[in-house]
Design a protein around this motif. Sequence first.
Motif, PDB file in Angstrom:
ATOM      1  N   UNK A  39     -11.946   6.764  22.233  1.00 56.58           N
ATOM      2  CA  UNK A  39     -11.460   7.951  22.947  1.00 56.58           C
ATOM      3  C   UNK A  39     -10.878   8.954  21.971  1.00 56.58           C
ATOM      4  N   UNK A  40     -11.121  10.209  22.230  1.00 57.39           N
ATOM      5  CA  UNK A  40     -10.385  11.292  21.572  1.00 57.39           C
ATOM      6  C   UNK A  40      -9.936  12.250  22.668  1.00 57.39           C
ATOM      7  N   UNK A  41      -8.656  12.544  22.704  1.00 61.86           N
ATOM      8  CA  UNK A  41      -8.111  13.489  23.684  1.00 61.86           C
ATOM      9  C   UNK A  41      -7.524  14.677  22.932  1.00 61.86           C
ATOM     10  N   UNK A  42      -7.804  15.869  23.419  1.00 60.04           N
ATOM     11  CA  UNK A  42      -7.346  17.075  22.768  1.00 60.04           C
ATOM     12  C   UNK A  42      -6.762  18.031  23.807  1.00 60.04           C
ATOM     13  N   UNK A  43      -5.504  18.419  23.585  1.00 60.99           N
ATOM     14  CA  UNK A  43      -4.828  19.416  24.430  1.00 60.99           C
ATOM     15  C   UNK A  43      -4.967  19.079  25.916  1.00 60.99           C
ATOM     16  N   UNK A  60      -6.074   9.803  19.387  1.00 63.95           N
ATOM     17  CA  UNK A  60      -7.316   9.086  19.131  1.00 63.95           C
ATOM     18  C   UNK A  60      -7.079   7.604  19.376  1.00 63.95           C
ATOM     19  N   UNK A  61      -8.080   6.933  19.952  1.00 64.32           N
ATOM     20  CA  UNK A  61      -8.008   5.489  20.170  1.00 64.32           C
ATOM     21  C   UNK A  61      -9.269   4.870  19.584  1.00 64.32           C
ATOM     22  N   UNK A  62      -9.088   3.997  18.594  1.00 66.77           N
ATOM     23  CA  UNK A  62     -10.217   3.418  17.876  1.00 66.77           C
ATOM     24  C   UNK A  62     -10.718   2.155  18.558  1.00 66.77           C
ATOM     25  N   UNK A  63     -11.948   1.757  18.219  1.00 66.50           N
ATOM     26  CA  UNK A  63     -12.505   0.529  18.766  1.00 66.50           C
ATOM     27  C   UNK A  63     -11.697  -0.673  18.301  1.00 66.50           C
ATOM     28  N   UNK A  64     -11.721  -1.729  19.134  1.00 66.64           N
ATOM     29  CA  UNK A  64     -11.024  -2.980  18.857  1.00 66.64           C
ATOM     30  C   UNK A  64      -9.527  -2.788  18.672  1.00 66.64           C
ATOM     31  N   UNK A  82      -5.046   7.104  33.938  1.00 68.90           N
ATOM     32  CA  UNK A  82      -6.135   7.321  34.899  1.00 68.90           C
ATOM     33  C   UNK A  82      -7.116   8.399  34.450  1.00 68.90           C
ATOM     34  N   UNK A  83      -6.710   9.209  33.496  1.00 69.92           N
ATOM     35  CA  UNK A  83      -7.637  10.224  32.975  1.00 69.92           C
ATOM     36  C   UNK A  83      -8.798   9.587  32.233  1.00 69.92           C
ATOM     37  N   UNK A  84      -8.560   8.409  31.631  1.00 72.55           N
ATOM     38  CA  UNK A  84      -9.560   7.819  30.756  1.00 72.55           C
ATOM     39  C   UNK A  84     -10.708   7.148  31.506  1.00 72.55           C
ATOM     40  N   UNK A 100     -11.410  15.156  26.881  1.00 69.87           N
ATOM     41  CA  UNK A 100     -11.409  13.721  26.579  1.00 69.87           C
ATOM     42  C   UNK A 100     -12.845  13.335  26.252  1.00 69.87           C
ATOM     43  N   UNK A 101     -13.039  12.734  25.097  1.00 67.31           N
ATOM     44  CA  UNK A 101     -14.369  12.275  24.698  1.00 67.31           C
ATOM     45  C   UNK A 101     -14.370  10.754  24.586  1.00 67.31           C
ATOM     46  N   UNK A 102     -15.436  10.171  25.094  1.00 62.05           N
ATOM     47  CA  UNK A 102     -15.645   8.718  25.059  1.00 62.05           C
ATOM     48  C   UNK A 102     -16.869   8.464  24.187  1.00 62.05           C
ATOM     49  N   UNK A 103     -16.652   7.855  23.025  1.00 66.06           N
ATOM     50  CA  UNK A 103     -17.723   7.688  22.044  1.00 66.06           C
ATOM     51  C   UNK A 103     -18.424   9.020  21.771  1.00 66.06           C
ATOM     52  N   UNK A 104     -17.620  10.084  21.707  1.00 67.57           N
ATOM     53  CA  UNK A 104     -18.159  11.393  21.341  1.00 67.57           C
ATOM     54  C   UNK A 104     -18.675  12.240  22.479  1.00 67.57           C
ATOM     55  N   UNK A 105     -18.815  11.673  23.676  1.00 62.54           N
ATOM     56  CA  UNK A 105     -19.333  12.417  24.819  1.00 62.54           C
ATOM     57  C   UNK A 105     -18.182  12.908  25.699  1.00 62.54           C
TER      58      UNK A 105
END
Length: 218
Positions: A39-43, A60-64, A82-84, A100-105
């Motif tokens: 995950x990457x969340x911005x503003x 940012x939240x990294x894998x594992x 709940x946003x994620x 919010x991006x999940x694996x870049x999407x």
Amino acid sequence: MSIVSERRPDAPGGAEAGNVPQVDLTAEAAAPGTREMVFTARDLHVSYGSHLAVADVTLDIAERDITAIIGPSGCGKSTLLRCFNRMNDFVPGARVEGEIRYHGEDLYGADVDAAEVRRRIGMVFQKPNPFPKSIFDNVAYGPRINRMKADLHEVVEEALTKAALWDEVKDKLKRSAFALSGGQQQRLCIARALAVRPDVLLMDEPCSALDPIATARI
């Protein structure tokens, strides 16, 4: 509350799953010294009507990783969580702004299948919410509706074992889930979330209403 993310070699999906990203699961994708962001969340801002509940979150939240979100009651932890997996879509008047991006999407892109998002990003709530079904059918529910190509009994046993509940219920799988204690019901809900083999598991204070023994098991 926490966010648990892992990379799985058997993650199902495909074009029919909607525009939820397919992750490169090759060994080269996780080369030493690199960490893919789940995950990457911005503003990020979240409002309920005119009330701003969450403001200006960037992370940012990294894998594992296991990521804990800590703060006082009412500060917006559950709203953020709940946003994620787009659970805020079900809250009347809720508005999510930012990215919010999940694996870049883009998780909130117009062509993203929100139901598939929630299958890949599971959630366990503060209070246990078992279905009015048997113990077995609670855990088997997700794999059945997702038509998972796996032995259902093996999936149920695997999920209950991971939730530290199998040894307590293996001889009474046909009993109602409501016959379990509060701690057992919460572990059942964790098993139910794990049964669909999610990429990420969101946990919203899953032990807040439990005694220390049940908490230690979870």
